[in-house]
Design a protein around this motif. Structure first.
Motif, PDB file in Angstrom:
ATOM      1  N   SER A 113       0.861  -1.199   0.000  1.00 14.52           N
ATOM      2  CA  SER A 113       0.000   0.000   0.000  1.00 14.52           C
ATOM      3  C   SER A 113       0.886   1.234   0.000  1.00 14.52           C
ATOM      4  O   SER A 113       0.898   2.012   0.952  1.00 14.52           O
ATOM      5  CB  SER A 113      -0.893   0.018   1.233  1.00 14.52           C
ATOM      6  N   ILE A 114       1.646   1.398  -1.060  1.00 15.86           N
ATOM      7  CA  ILE A 114       2.659   2.461  -1.077  1.00 15.86           C
ATOM      8  C   ILE A 114       2.302   3.558  -2.085  1.00 15.86           C
ATOM      9  O   ILE A 114       3.160   4.258  -2.578  1.00 15.86           O
ATOM     10  CB  ILE A 114       4.068   1.883  -1.350  1.00 15.86           C
ATOM     11  N   GLY A 115       1.011   3.705  -2.347  1.00 14.16           N
ATOM     12  CA  GLY A 115       0.565   4.796  -3.211  1.00 14.16           C
ATOM     13  C   GLY A 115       0.209   4.320  -4.612  1.00 14.16           C
ATOM     14  O   GLY A 115       0.342   3.135  -4.933  1.00 14.16           O
ATOM     15  N   ARG A 116      -0.258   5.270  -5.391  1.00 18.08           N
ATOM     16  CA  ARG A 116      -0.693   4.961  -6.754  1.00 18.08           C
ATOM     17  C   ARG A 116      -0.012   5.894  -7.726  1.00 18.08           C
ATOM     18  O   ARG A 116       0.417   6.984  -7.352  1.00 18.08           O
ATOM     19  CB  ARG A 116      -2.198   5.213  -6.888  1.00 18.08           C
ATOM     20  N   GLU A 117       0.017   5.453  -8.975  1.00 17.88           N
ATOM     21  CA  GLU A 117       0.583   6.300 -10.022  1.00 17.88           C
ATOM     22  C   GLU A 117      -0.409   6.389 -11.171  1.00 17.88           C
ATOM     23  O   GLU A 117      -0.776   5.366 -11.748  1.00 17.88           O
ATOM     24  CB  GLU A 117       1.891   5.699 -10.531  1.00 17.88           C
ATOM     25  N   PRO A 118      -0.864   7.600 -11.499  1.00 18.56           N
ATOM     26  CA  PRO A 118      -1.803   7.728 -12.615  1.00 18.56           C
ATOM     27  C   PRO A 118      -1.094   7.499 -13.942  1.00 18.56           C
ATOM     28  O   PRO A 118       0.100   7.790 -14.073  1.00 18.56           O
ATOM     29  CB  PRO A 118      -2.285   9.171 -12.503  1.00 18.56           C
ATOM     30  N   ALA A 119      -1.848   6.968 -14.899  1.00 12.55           N
ATOM     31  CA  ALA A 119      -1.278   6.711 -16.231  1.00 12.55           C
ATOM     32  C   ALA A 119      -1.467   7.958 -17.095  1.00 12.55           C
ATOM     33  O   ALA A 119      -2.403   8.044 -17.900  1.00 12.55           O
ATOM     34  CB  ALA A 119      -1.966   5.498 -16.849  1.00 12.55           C
ATOM     35  N   THR A 120      -0.602   8.947 -16.871  1.00  8.95           N
ATOM     36  CA  THR A 120      -0.780  10.236 -17.555  1.00  8.95           C
ATOM     37  C   THR A 120       0.463  10.711 -18.292  1.00  8.95           C
ATOM     38  O   THR A 120       0.503  11.856 -18.765  1.00  8.95           O
ATOM     39  CB  THR A 120      -1.180  11.337 -16.529  1.00  8.95           C
ATOM     40  N   GLU A 121       1.456   9.860 -18.375  1.00 12.50           N
ATOM     41  CA  GLU A 121       2.718  10.279 -18.977  1.00 12.50           C
ATOM     42  C   GLU A 121       2.523  10.895 -20.377  1.00 12.50           C
ATOM     43  O   GLU A 121       3.133  11.912 -20.720  1.00 12.50           O
ATOM     44  CB  GLU A 121       3.651   9.056 -19.040  1.00 12.50           C
ATOM     45  N   LEU A 122       1.632  10.292 -21.152  1.00 16.23           N
ATOM     46  CA  LEU A 122       1.431  10.736 -22.544  1.00 16.23           C
ATOM     47  C   LEU A 122       0.792  12.118 -22.654  1.00 16.23           C
ATOM     48  O   LEU A 122       0.835  12.739 -23.710  1.00 16.23           O
ATOM     49  CB  LEU A 122       0.502   9.748 -23.262  1.00 16.23           C
TER      50      LEU A 122
END
Ligand code: NAP
Length: 307
Positions: free
Chosen positions: A236-245
């Motif tokens: 449970s170490i956080g999330r990363e949005p898929a927004t690189e593009l």
């Protein structure tokens, strides 16, 4: 498959397919571009009990397929491809993928967010076999078992608390000597006599025999390693949005989520963000599905105005 659509939706999770259901039913040609399989993050969950309408619960993969089928029934198309570039600024939006290029007058971004991974050897293959990322989803499989949660934020604290009511023993492993989670979690966690804090420690190795059997922990102060026998490990170490593009074209917040309010409108006209990829407080399947419907509504309004 044609190349030009009224609406292109990026991402085939609950936000994407609920948006597709609404836009296609409103009479707009709709293409969903999905990288892997319908369902998005739901595919990581074996049993979903918090989405209404399924009294016995449902597995994430089946729910994703049902959402896709529901939109397909009215004519929404799906292209399985990896998006490689986007051009969102003009009136005609262009999406390049490894399977060809597509254009649309409106784009709904529903690419979601992924759990941050520890990046350990065998982590990916043990998901669903002792390694998990969501205690609220998978915690019930660990009744009276020994589990650990990694992390020190609100998610880790909430997960540890949920698990303390299910599991026999819960280790809360954090790389610092105190939680960053809000105070509201501290007392209940300290009070739970089956929760043990493991401070200044990192998970170094996963042990398994078909399923997870334990971990090796490294004490970051002393350098000592020790083995902990476990039935389950929740990361449970956080999330990363898929927004690189989208980084160069859309306004993102400091954590990388697309800035868009409850109307799901981004800084670009004709571009909407729905589901976990959007700045928001609550990220659940049902709130993602709800966002999809809202994004479709405002995309329809935009398309009607632009005609
Ligand atoms: P977070 O607040 O970013 O916390 C992530 C935690 O994981 C931090 O303690 C961090 O350690 C640790 N971490 C990060 N990478 C790591 C790694 N590679 N190895 C070991 N530990 C690592 O993420 P979150 O807890 O998922 O929360 C995300 C957002 O959702 C936050 O805004 C949170 O407030 C919100 N949320 C709210 C609630 C609630 O209010 N009820 C519940 C859940 C989530 P460091 O402390 O050392 O950086």
């Amino acid at each position: 498959m044609k190349q030009d659509y009224d609406v292109i939706i990026l991402g085939g999770g609950p936000a994407g397919y609920s948006a597709a259901l609404y836009t296609v039913r409103a009479g707009f040609s709709t293409l969903v571009i999905e990288r892997m399989a319908a369902g998005g993050q739901m595919n990581e969950t074996t049993q979903i009990d918090n989405y209404p309408g399924f009294s016995e619960g449902i597995d994430g993969f089946s729910l994703g397929m049902k959402m896709q089928e529901g939109a397909r029934r009215f004519g929404a198309e799906t292209k399985y491809a990896q998006v490689t570039a986007v051009s969102l600024e003009g009136k005609v939006k262009r999406i390049d993928t490894d399977g060809g290029s597509f254009t649309a007058r409106a784009v709904i971004i529903a690419t979601g967010a992924g759990h941050r991974h520890l990046g350990l050897a065998h982590e990916a293959e043990l998901v669903g076999r002792g390694v998990g990322y969501c205690a609220a989803c998978d915690g019930q499989f660990y009744r009276d078992k020994t589990v650990a949660v990694v992390g020190g934020g609100n998610s880790a604290a909430a997960d540890a608390l949920v698990l303390s009511r299910i599991a026999k023993k819960v280790y809360l492993i954090h790389r610092r000597d105190s939680l960053r989670a809000t105070k509201v979690y501290h007392k209940p966690l300290e009070k739970a006599d089956n929760v043990e804090f493991v401070w200044n420690s990192a998970v170094e190795e996963l042990h398994f025999q078909e399923k997870l059997t334990g971990i090796t922990l490294r004490d970051l102060h002393t350098g000592d390693a020790r083995r902990l026998e476990l039935d389950g490990l929740f990361i449970s170490i956080g999330r990363e949005p898929a927004t690189e593009l989208f980084r160069r074209q859309l306004e993102l917040d400091d954590q990388g989520y697309i800035v868009a309010g409850e109307r799901t409108e981004t800084n670009l006209r004709g571009v909407f963000a729905a589901g976990d990829v959007r700045t928001k407080e609550v990220r659940q399947i049902i709130t993602a599905a709800s966002d999809g419907a809202v994004a479709a509504h405002y995309a329809e309004e935009y398309l009607n105005d632009a005609q």
